[in-house]
Design a protein around this motif. Structure first.
Motif, PDB file in Angstrom:
ATOM      1  N   TRP A 270     -32.450 -17.447   7.065  1.00 44.07           N
ATOM      2  CA  TRP A 270     -31.664 -16.341   7.613  1.00 44.07           C
ATOM      3  C   TRP A 270     -32.375 -15.000   7.476  1.00 44.07           C
ATOM      4  N   HIS A 271     -33.014 -14.766   6.371  1.00 37.72           N
ATOM      5  CA  HIS A 271     -33.674 -13.475   6.189  1.00 37.72           C
ATOM      6  C   HIS A 271     -34.869 -13.332   7.128  1.00 37.72           C
ATOM      7  N   GLN A 272     -35.597 -14.417   7.338  1.00 38.53           N
ATOM      8  CA  GLN A 272     -36.716 -14.358   8.283  1.00 38.53           C
ATOM      9  C   GLN A 272     -36.203 -14.151   9.710  1.00 38.53           C
ATOM     10  N   LEU A 274     -33.411 -12.689  10.594  1.00 41.67           N
ATOM     11  CA  LEU A 274     -32.922 -11.312  10.690  1.00 41.67           C
ATOM     12  C   LEU A 274     -34.073 -10.325  10.863  1.00 41.67           C
ATOM     13  N   LEU A 275     -35.171 -10.539  10.158  1.00 39.98           N
ATOM     14  CA  LEU A 275     -36.320  -9.640  10.280  1.00 39.98           C
ATOM     15  C   LEU A 275     -36.950  -9.731  11.656  1.00 39.98           C
ATOM     16  N   ILE A 311     -30.538  -3.849  10.595  1.00 38.39           N
ATOM     17  CA  ILE A 311     -30.709  -5.292  10.390  1.00 38.39           C
ATOM     18  C   ILE A 311     -31.948  -5.559   9.537  1.00 38.39           C
ATOM     19  N   MET A 312     -32.961  -4.707   9.652  1.00 33.18           N
ATOM     20  CA  MET A 312     -34.168  -4.833   8.824  1.00 33.18           C
ATOM     21  C   MET A 312     -33.808  -4.792   7.340  1.00 33.18           C
ATOM     22  N   GLY A 315     -32.297  -8.009   6.316  1.00 35.04           N
ATOM     23  CA  GLY A 315     -33.275  -9.093   6.269  1.00 35.04           C
ATOM     24  C   GLY A 315     -34.157  -9.036   5.035  1.00 35.04           C
ATOM     25  N   ASN A 403     -42.881  -7.097   2.908  1.00 34.82           N
ATOM     26  CA  ASN A 403     -42.576  -7.286   4.332  1.00 34.82           C
ATOM     27  C   ASN A 403     -43.349  -6.257   5.162  1.00 34.82           C
TER      28      ASN A 403
END
Length: 498
Positions: A270-272, A274-275, A311-312, A315, A403
């Motif tokens: 999910w975090h990837q 979102l990024l 959103i960043m 993420g 990131n």
């Protein structure tokens, strides 16, 4: 004291009933700003209560969670209530001068407060199904507002807006069904408690995907944003300004709430995702804004671009990154609304939104020029205004967490934003007025009452920059609560209330 949690919903409801019973534009002229001002006082008081006591929960009707309807205010919802109330007040004042005579004030403020009630309900609800209800209240009110005036462009934009948002609502409702079928509850705190200890929580990915699409449409992330630039430029600028500052941010709020509270399984996926979505949203919105010369369209695409930053932060998912996302959200709500307000002033003074048809506004109205520069610099991230600190926190969080890709995209997108703001500045304020039909029309000087809403929001942006440390303190508290939601869960389920 706890009962105050229900007032952000009850006050707009009472105002709507008042305006329905007494159908008077004269009354509406007073009820609108005064009601919005009351919401500012209430939301600030709720923020003070959260500061003193932590999370506050109200069990409606005396039914204990998870069986009844729960209203909850924590740092995130309190901050959103405060900033939303300031924007609602500024729009209420702005409407008195910028709504055309064809739109009755009484009718406008009925749906204006309907939207406000849905917005506040979404911020304070602790139940997923009630969130869906409040989304639908917002959708109905916003559809009426976007079509007030009943021009062909408005109806076309309204249909696109309504159709795609109904698709989002369908995904939302499907996600609610799957969520309830798997867990037997829709109380957010109860969901968090169940899924935290559920070895098969990864099976919730199906429901999470449905919510991801629903919130993606509401927040206008890539590639689900096409409804926004197709509709936001069609209504009166008062309504466009209201939508610009508030509607997509409810989608961002729900993203943050769901994906920090109970959709916390499978974080790597999910975090990837979102990024990636954040980066594409930034670039797509920034490049589209750079290609247009109509102020409302430029600013509409900027809404999309700026959503990517929010959103960043989600993420990256560290307390600092979440704090940066919250800081950026509340800063952007104020600055983005303000740019639309100034766009309306340009149109009222010159009769057009097309940049190629206007010019020379710096000499004709220095105050208008200053009022544009403040939110433009804020959006571009220039110090010492609020946007600089919001972007700095996110970039710092991205570098600290490794990131680097999304951080580079964020920096480059900031340059695209700066380019678009400079384009508006050069075209509208610096260049000479072109010899066209608009040059034959005398420049219409605006009164201070017409500048006041923009002055208010400009002052908020500056103060958020000057006192960034204190704002950051609040957003860090929000980030800490969101990344460690135990207090939220205990307060709702165990009635650990002040």
């Amino acid at each position: 004291m706890i009962a105050f949690v229900a007032l952000p919903i009850l006050i707009p409801f009472v105002l709507i009933i008042t305006l329905l019973i007494i159908r008077s534009d004269k009354l509406a002229r007073w009820v609108g700003p005064l009601g919005a001002g009351l919401l500012i006082l209430l939301s600030v008081y709720l923020l003070v209560l959260v500061r003193e006591h932590g999370v506050i929960a109200l069990q409606m009707g005396g039914w204990e969670a998870p069986f009844g309807i729960t209203l909850v205010v924590d740092y995130l919802s309190a901050l959103m209530l405060v900033v939303s109330a300031i924007i609602i007040f500024s729009i209420a004042v702005y409407a008195l001068r910028f709504l055309p005579e064809t739109i009755k004030l009484n009718r406008f403020f009925i749906f204006f407060f309907g939207l406000t009630m849905g917005l506040n309900g979404a911020f304070v609800t602790g139940d997923v199904f009630n969130l869906f209800v409040w989304f639908e209240v917002m959708l109905m009110s916003s559809f009426v507002l976007i079509t007030l005036g009943r021009t062909k462009n408005q109806l076309e934009g309204g249909i696109k807006y309504m159709a795609l948002n109904l698709v989002g609502s369908m995904f939302f409702l499907a996600g609610v069904g799957l969520l309830y079928g798997k867990t037997g509850t829709l109380n957010m705190a109860h969901l968090a408690e169940i899924l935290k200890n559920d070895d098969q929580a990864i099976l919730m990915n199906t429901s999470a995907v449905l919510f991801f699409v629903a919130f993606g449409i509401k927040a206008a992330v890539f590639p689900l944003y096409f409804w926004l630039p197709a509709s936001y430029h069609t209504p009166n600028i008062t309504i466009s300004s209201l939508f610009a500052g508030l509607l997509t941010k409810v989608g961002v709020y729900t993203f943050i709430r769901f994906f920090t509270l109970f959709f916390v399984h499978d974080p790597q996926f999910w975090h990837q995702l979102l990024l990636v979505i954040a980066g594409l949203t930034m670039v797509a919105g920034g490049m589209a804004a750079a290609a247009h010369y109509e102020t409302r369209r430029i600013l509409s695409y900027h809404i999309i671009s700026q959503i990517g930053y929010m959103i960043m932060g989600l993420g990256i998912f560290t307390p600092l990154a979440i704090a940066g996302a919250v800081f950026f959200t509340i800063h952007n709500m104020v600055a983005k609304t303000n740019t639309f307000l100034v766009s309306g002033m340009i149109n009222k003074a010159r009769g057009t939104y097309e940049l190629k048809d206007v010019g020379g506004l710096f000499n004709q109205s220095p105050l208008m020029a200053v009022l544009f520069v403040i939110p433009a610099f804020a959006l571009a991230g220039a110090p010492p205004i609020s946007g600089f600190f919001a972007k700095f926190i996110l970039i710092k969080a991205g570098i600290e967490n490794g990131n680097y890709g999304i951080t580079a995209v964020a920096v480059l997108t900031g340059m695209l934003t700066l380019y678009s703001m400079i384009k508006i500045w050069n075209e509208a304020f610096l260049k000479k007025q072109p010899e066209n039909e608009y040059a034959k029309t005398p420049f219409k000087k605006l009164q201070f009452a017409e500048y006041f809403p923009s002055v208010l929001l400009g002052a908020v942006s500056i103060l958020m920059g000057i006192f960034a440390f204190y704002v950051f303190d609040f957003t860090m508290e929000a980030g800490a609560q969101l990344t460690n939601p135990e207090l939220y869960i205990e307060t709702v389920l165990k009635r650990v209330n002040p």
